[in-house]
Design an enzyme around this catalytic site. Structure first.
Site, PDB file in Angstrom:
ATOM      1  CG  ASP A  41      -1.717  -1.303   1.318  1.00 59.76           C
ATOM      2  OD1 ASP A  41      -2.263  -1.727   0.306  1.00 59.76           O
ATOM      3  OD2 ASP A  41      -1.730  -1.899   2.407  1.00 59.76           O
TER       4      ASP A  41
ATOM      5  CD  GLN B   7       0.705  -9.116  -2.304  1.00 60.51           C
ATOM      6  OE1 GLN B   7       1.448  -9.836  -2.948  1.00 60.51           O
ATOM      7  NE2 GLN B   7      -0.535  -8.912  -2.673  1.00 60.51           N
TER       8      GLN B   7
ATOM      9  CE  LYS C 227       3.205  -2.799  -4.575  1.00 64.44           C
ATOM     10  NZ  LYS C 227       2.771  -2.552  -3.191  1.00 64.44           N
TER      11      LYS C 227
ATOM     12  N   GLY D 108      -4.392  -4.570  -4.084  1.00 61.78           N
ATOM     13  CA  GLY D 108      -5.366  -3.591  -4.537  1.00 61.78           C
ATOM     14  C   GLY D 108      -4.640  -2.319  -4.907  1.00 61.78           C
ATOM     15  CG  HIS D 109      -2.074  -1.706  -7.723  1.00 60.12           C
ATOM     16  ND1 HIS D 109      -1.400  -2.265  -8.776  1.00 60.12           N
ATOM     17  CD2 HIS D 109      -1.367  -1.990  -6.635  1.00 60.12           C
ATOM     18  CE1 HIS D 109      -0.325  -2.876  -8.313  1.00 60.12           C
ATOM     19  NE2 HIS D 109      -0.292  -2.720  -7.016  1.00 60.12           N
TER      20      HIS D 109
END
Ligand code: IMP
Length: 427
Positions: free
Chosen positions: A13, A223, A16, A40-41
């Site tokens: 988080d 991650q 990225k 999750g992006h």
């Protein structure tokens, strides 16, 4: 060589997605190399918010080849849903390529993820519950189902039958659950197979050819370093290799094909799930960071644990991934802080420790040793030139560089593509 690996240097988080999206504008290909829909992006482009879990961030650029590499574990229903959403928003997915060697997340993986977590009680990892660990377990146990098998109904039937025989034993006898039904899963997954068939290919050959042709290729880790199965805070980690070396294993390129490693580092620290976090702030300052940064998980919505920047972690990440430069993100979230702290070492049993310890008991005792700096208490949000940052903000950035020995090539001061300060060219 115009190839870049983008990794997370902390607990995930770090932003990225935004950095990959920013770099993807110039890239010919973006390759996701590990993890699954535990990631999750959030990417904000042209005012639209895109929440991506499996699709590589380059998907927002028509013409960019987007590879889901062999070490990604793919839940086909989730991928298809994300593809449908992208199309509904006017996007394109024709550049998507899925490795025929990638493993498929099955319903029993999701179920076992939850059951194993429950059975661990207060030793639970705090997984995302998406079946990630059990799917990697099957891969290593040599019983996993790969896209190559899913594409071939006979192989798939054989693999699924074997797996259900083993899994149903465990589900019924160990956990007292009902057995899973072959026909139901078989038919459901054959349906996914038909929809995904056009995208499945031998991606390693494709990526190597692009590298040989001098194309600009981005490798996107999910991650982060401290969640790496070997180098993270084991066992409170994910089940794959987010570090830069993971790009080689996860897409099938050789180490010499990596031109540069960009380490994404958030200007403070956060962690979701259980596990050690020496600079965690369980107080009003931690709450203030969480609220200013909207630090809630994209995948699970869980509130993230927040704390000061930990330079011990950053130095470690620089070392294990050979990070060439940082992309320092979310600097604007600290705009209102009167003072800031950077952890430079830990005190463990009275000794000063500058390397990240492997032993969780040592980590549990680690007291952060901080350097305190004045905040800048003015708006940096949206700035695009480094010289325009307030002096105390530049001091903060430069102090991080000095402590870690690694330059901040990018400073990000907002979620949008354009709210980015670039201090050196990346490709
Ligand atoms: P899993 O990957 O779902 O098995 O979860 C293992 C650990 O990694 C848990 O602590 C999760 O919260 C954490 N984790 C997994 N994916 C992410 C991510 O994308 N960002 C932050 N933490 C993650």
């Amino acid at each position: 060589m115009p190839t870049i690996v983008v990794i997370g240097t902390q607990w995930g988080d770090e932003g990225k997605g935004k950095i990959v999206d920013y770099l993807a504008e110039q890239a010919d290909a973006v390759c996701r190399y590990q993890g699954g829909n535990n990631a999750g992006h959030t990417v904000i482009a042209a005012g639209k918010v895109h929440k991506l879990h499996l699709l590589p961030s380059g998907i927002l650029y028509p013409g960019c080849i987007c590879v889901i590499g062999n070490d990604v574990v793919v839940d086909p229903a989730v991928l298809l849903q994300e593809m449908a959403e992208m199309k509904a928003q006017g996007g394109e997915v024709s550049g998507l390529r899925i490795s025929s060697r990638a493993h498929v997340i099955m319903p029993y993986h999701r179920l076992l993820d939850k059951l194993i977590e429950q059975s661990k009680g207060d030793k639970k990892v705090g997984t995302t519950g998406r079946g990630i660990g059990p799917c990697y377990e099957d891969k290593i146990r040599r019983v996993g189902i790969r896209f190559a098998s899913l594409m071939d109904p006979e192989s798939f039937a054989e693999d699924l039958r074997l797996n259900l025989r083993m899994k149903n034993e465990v589900l019924t006898k160990v956990y007292g659950e009902s057995p899973l039904d072959f026909d139901q899963i078989y038919n459901e997954y054959l349906g996914y197979a038909e929809q995904l068939r056009p995208y499945v290919t031998e991606t390693s050959r494709l990526v190597n050819q692009m590298v040989r042709d001098g194309k600009k290729v981005l490798f996107e880790g999910a991650q982060a370093t401290m969640l790496d199965i070997d180098f993270g805070t084991y066992p409170y980690v994910t089940s794959s290799h987010p570090i830069a070396a993971g790009a080689c294993i996860g897409t099938g390129i050789g180490p010499h094909s990596i031109g540069k490693v960009v380490g994404v580092a958030k200007a403070y620290s956060t962690r979701v799930g259980e596990g050690p976090f020496p600079t965690e702030l369980r107080d009003a300052t931690g709450d203030a960071i969480r609220e200013a940064g909207h630090e809630y998980g994209v995948t699970t919505g869980r509130p993230r644990r927040c704390g000061w920047l930990d330079a011990v972690v950053l130095r470690y990440a620089v070392e294990v991934s050979g990070v060439d430069c940082f992309a320092l993100t979310r600097v604007d979230i600290l705009d209102q802080m009167p003072t800031l702290k950077i952890c430079t070492a830990y005190r463990i049993d009275g000794k000063v420790v500058t390397d990240y310890p492997a032993n969780l008991r040592d980590l549990a005792k680690a007291e952060p040793i901080y350097e305190e700096m004045p905040g800048w208490q003015c708006k940096t949000f949206g700035l695009t030139h480094y010289e325009d940052l307030p002096e105390n903000c530049r001091r903060y950035v430069e102090r991080i560089e000095a402590i870690t020995g690694c330059r901040a090539g990018i400073v990000s001061v907002g979620p949008d593509r354009h709210q980015t300060i670039v201090r050196e060219s990346m490709f």
